[in-house]
Design a protein around this motif. Sequence first.
Motif, mmCIF file in Angstrom:
data_model
loop_
_atom_site.group_PDB
_atom_site.id
_atom_site.type_symbol
_atom_site.label_atom_id
_atom_site.label_comp_id
_atom_site.label_asym_id
_atom_site.label_seq_id
_atom_site.Cartn_x
_atom_site.Cartn_y
_atom_site.Cartn_z
ATOM 1 N N TYR A 100 164.088 87.866 57.246
ATOM 2 C CA TYR A 100 163.994 89.260 56.790
ATOM 3 C C TYR A 100 162.632 89.860 57.130
ATOM 4 O O TYR A 100 162.543 90.968 57.676
ATOM 5 C CB TYR A 100 164.243 89.318 55.282
ATOM 6 C CG TYR A 100 164.065 90.698 54.674
ATOM 7 C CD1 TYR A 100 165.078 91.646 54.766
ATOM 8 C CD2 TYR A 100 162.891 91.042 54.011
ATOM 9 C CE1 TYR A 100 164.931 92.910 54.212
ATOM 10 C CE2 TYR A 100 162.725 92.298 53.445
ATOM 11 C CZ TYR A 100 163.745 93.224 53.554
ATOM 12 O OH TYR A 100 163.581 94.483 53.010
ATOM 13 N N VAL A 101 161.571 89.126 56.826
ATOM 14 C CA VAL A 101 160.217 89.619 57.086
ATOM 15 C C VAL A 101 159.970 89.768 58.590
ATOM 16 O O VAL A 101 159.421 90.778 59.045
ATOM 17 C CB VAL A 101 159.172 88.670 56.460
ATOM 18 C CG1 VAL A 101 157.769 89.010 56.946
ATOM 19 C CG2 VAL A 101 159.236 88.745 54.941
ATOM 20 N N VAL A 102 160.380 88.785 59.381
ATOM 21 C CA VAL A 102 160.165 88.843 60.826
ATOM 22 C C VAL A 102 160.908 90.011 61.455
ATOM 23 O O VAL A 102 160.344 90.775 62.255
ATOM 24 C CB VAL A 102 160.599 87.511 61.484
ATOM 25 C CG1 VAL A 102 160.636 87.645 63.006
ATOM 26 C CG2 VAL A 102 159.657 86.389 61.085
ATOM 27 N N ILE A 103 162.178 90.175 61.102
ATOM 28 C CA ILE A 103 162.981 91.248 61.703
ATOM 29 C C ILE A 103 162.445 92.619 61.307
ATOM 30 O O ILE A 103 162.327 93.528 62.144
ATOM 31 C CB ILE A 103 164.460 91.097 61.302
ATOM 32 C CG1 ILE A 103 165.042 89.843 61.951
ATOM 33 C CG2 ILE A 103 165.258 92.323 61.742
ATOM 34 C CD1 ILE A 103 166.458 89.535 61.518
ATOM 35 N N LYS A 104 162.116 92.793 60.030
ATOM 36 C CA LYS A 104 161.549 94.062 59.589
ATOM 37 C C LYS A 104 160.254 94.370 60.347
ATOM 38 O O LYS A 104 160.003 95.515 60.750
ATOM 39 C CB LYS A 104 161.276 94.019 58.078
ATOM 40 C CG LYS A 104 162.488 94.239 57.210
ATOM 41 C CD LYS A 104 162.890 95.700 57.174
ATOM 42 C CE LYS A 104 163.936 95.975 56.107
ATOM 43 N NZ LYS A 104 164.322 97.412 56.044
ATOM 44 N N ALA A 105 159.440 93.336 60.526
ATOM 45 C CA ALA A 105 158.152 93.529 61.198
ATOM 46 C C ALA A 105 158.339 93.919 62.659
ATOM 47 O O ALA A 105 157.684 94.845 63.154
ATOM 48 C CB ALA A 105 157.311 92.260 61.090
ATOM 49 N N VAL A 106 159.231 93.248 63.387
ATOM 50 C CA VAL A 106 159.417 93.550 64.816
ATOM 51 C C VAL A 106 160.094 94.900 65.019
ATOM 52 O O VAL A 106 159.996 95.495 66.099
ATOM 53 C CB VAL A 106 160.227 92.442 65.511
ATOM 54 C CG1 VAL A 106 159.496 91.120 65.426
ATOM 55 C CG2 VAL A 106 161.632 92.332 64.942
ATOM 56 N N LEU A 107 160.767 95.390 63.989
ATOM 57 C CA LEU A 107 161.385 96.717 64.074
ATOM 58 C C LEU A 107 160.422 97.825 63.657
ATOM 59 O O LEU A 107 160.805 99.000 63.589
ATOM 60 C CB LEU A 107 162.646 96.778 63.197
ATOM 61 C CG LEU A 107 163.840 95.929 63.661
ATOM 62 C CD1 LEU A 107 164.995 96.040 62.668
ATOM 63 C CD2 LEU A 107 164.303 96.351 65.056
ATOM 64 N N GLY A 108 159.178 97.436 63.356
ATOM 65 C CA GLY A 108 158.184 98.428 62.966
ATOM 66 C C GLY A 108 158.353 98.932 61.547
ATOM 67 O O GLY A 108 157.889 100.028 61.205
ATOM 68 N N LYS A 109 158.999 98.136 60.704
ATOM 69 C CA LYS A 109 159.240 98.543 59.317
ATOM 70 C C LYS A 109 158.499 97.647 58.328
ATOM 71 O O LYS A 109 158.968 97.390 57.224
ATOM 72 C CB LYS A 109 160.736 98.517 59.020
ATOM 73 C CG LYS A 109 161.560 99.457 59.900
ATOM 74 C CD LYS A 109 163.044 99.373 59.561
ATOM 75 C CE LYS A 109 163.856 100.327 60.424
ATOM 76 N NZ LYS A 109 165.313 100.267 60.099
ATOM 77 N N ALA A 110 157.333 97.165 58.764
ATOM 78 C CA ALA A 110 156.573 96.245 57.921
ATOM 79 C C ALA A 110 156.205 96.860 56.574
ATOM 80 O O ALA A 110 156.099 96.161 55.564
ATOM 81 C CB ALA A 110 155.306 95.799 58.649
ATOM 82 N N LYS A 111 156.017 98.165 56.532
ATOM 83 C CA LYS A 111 155.639 98.826 55.283
ATOM 84 C C LYS A 111 156.749 98.779 54.240
ATOM 85 O O LYS A 111 156.502 98.970 53.053
ATOM 86 C CB LYS A 111 155.240 100.283 55.563
ATOM 87 C CG LYS A 111 153.946 100.428 56.371
ATOM 88 C CD LYS A 111 153.570 101.887 56.547
ATOM 89 C CE LYS A 111 152.263 102.030 57.320
ATOM 90 N NZ LYS A 111 151.888 103.459 57.513
ATOM 91 N N GLU A 112 157.977 98.548 54.686
ATOM 92 C CA GLU A 112 159.104 98.487 53.756
ATOM 93 C C GLU A 112 159.190 97.132 53.038
ATOM 94 O O GLU A 112 159.957 96.980 52.095
ATOM 95 C CB GLU A 112 160.417 98.747 54.492
ATOM 96 C CG GLU A 112 160.518 100.133 55.114
ATOM 97 C CD GLU A 112 161.837 100.335 55.836
ATOM 98 O OE1 GLU A 112 162.717 99.447 55.709
ATOM 99 O OE2 GLU A 112 161.997 101.360 56.521
ATOM 100 N N ILE A 113 158.402 96.171 53.510
ATOM 101 C CA ILE A 113 158.460 94.823 52.945
ATOM 102 C C ILE A 113 157.531 94.726 51.747
ATOM 103 O O ILE A 113 156.337 95.036 51.847
ATOM 104 C CB ILE A 113 158.046 93.775 53.996
ATOM 105 C CG1 ILE A 113 158.900 93.922 55.259
ATOM 106 C CG2 ILE A 113 158.181 92.365 53.415
ATOM 107 C CD1 ILE A 113 158.434 93.051 56.402
#
Length: 483
Positions: A443-456
């Motif tokens: 979950y963290v890796v995919i969110k990060a590579v999609l540029g959605k790190a702030k949502e984590i």
Amino acid sequence: MSDTQKVTDRPSATPEGVNSVDRFFKISERGSTFAREIRGGFATFFTMAYILVLNPIILGSAKDKFGDQLDAVQLTTATALVAAVMTIIMGVGGNLPLALAAGLGLNAVVAFQIAPLMAWDDAMGLVVLEGLLICALVVTGLREAVMHAIPQPLKQAISVGIGLFIAFIGFVDAGFVSRIPDAANTTVPVQLGGTGQLAGWPMLVFCLGVLLTIALLARKVKGAILISIVTMTVIAMIINSVTDIKAWGLTTPAWPDKVVDTPDFGLIGDFSLFGAFGETTAITVVLLIFTLVLSDFFDTMGTVVGISAEAGLLDEQGKVPNLGRVLLIDGAAAAAGGAASSSSATSYIESAAGVGEGARTGFSNLITGGLFGLALFLTPLLTIVPLQAAAPALVAVGFLMMTQVKHIDWDKYEIAIPAFLTIAVMPFTYSITNGIGAGFVAYVVIKAVLGKAKEIHWLMWGTSVLFLVYFAINPIEQLLGVK
């Protein structure tokens, strides 16, 4: 359990409790009845009573650093005592249909990883420290905050994964699925039955039990799971009396030579809180405690969420009622298990069998805990239920929990892939913790590579890092020179 069934199981309006016990446990408020809670308590006990046999076997078969072994009778007493006391405390304090007993997996870590490095009392002292540390995490609010930080679809995936996991446990415990021996020289890990086909009277009992359970569930018969367990136990006892069977496993369905046995409390309080630090290096002790804490922490988290979801007790935000108290009691149970030398006690996913019978409150725990209390004196009588008669309940409950998969958005890869890994890794690695860890990291890796790190949520970042350490514990130990 389907939404339709959950709706029909609950009253259209919240009724006022018929008496003080009803009001205290919110039995009517949660759409349950005393009959359902009692049935649920019995079902939960019968699906986890195997721990009274299995825990003494696992701990009793291991030797500590000095070649000493724990007494099997004393282990049985300690296992039953901790299960009885902590299950009742969870029922009264947490008001969830969530039973506790010595944790499988955790007891193996204690027996085969920790005990060989030190004396038994030092090893159990580490278990007490683990429980106290978990309690500290609860008191600071960190453990509850981590659970609240998990996205709702991942919580649903945890429930589904646990459903598959406990169904797999049921198949394996009954012998319907078995590991192919290494001598077979094949890459296929498991097979049907013990030889690639189903054979023997015990297997017939299991298969008939599955068919009976699903038939009763399909007809919405009240007490379906409990009826199946009792019926198949009676049939197993009849079969065992007229045939010569030696393949029942841990428990043989035969009337015992004696009904009452005397408990032996010799192991209670036999632990050394800091003795481990004198037996091995501080780094080794810290890593051992870390392993225990992480496994217990997330096994419990998955179990609590899964059971609460199946019971329909999660609120709109997916939060568990009385979560702080539930987690504190679970941490105290870990410490109590160490103090009694029965290994870390934890919440049992087999509680889902009771939920499947309609249990929705901690009142069912009074029944389950009371039966464990009786087991202190009536162990020969209460352990005649063979795994082949109890395992169909786990298969049926696995189906009920699997139905929550429909709530996950499978078209949204950023949640679907972590959800899939959570669901798949649990049964494939035989570990709730491993499944949760795989889902978190993905979950963290995919969110990060999609540029959605702030949502984590920052706690998701933190726990994912801990899981990376957990998965890489062996190379880390080698790097630090820990043997």
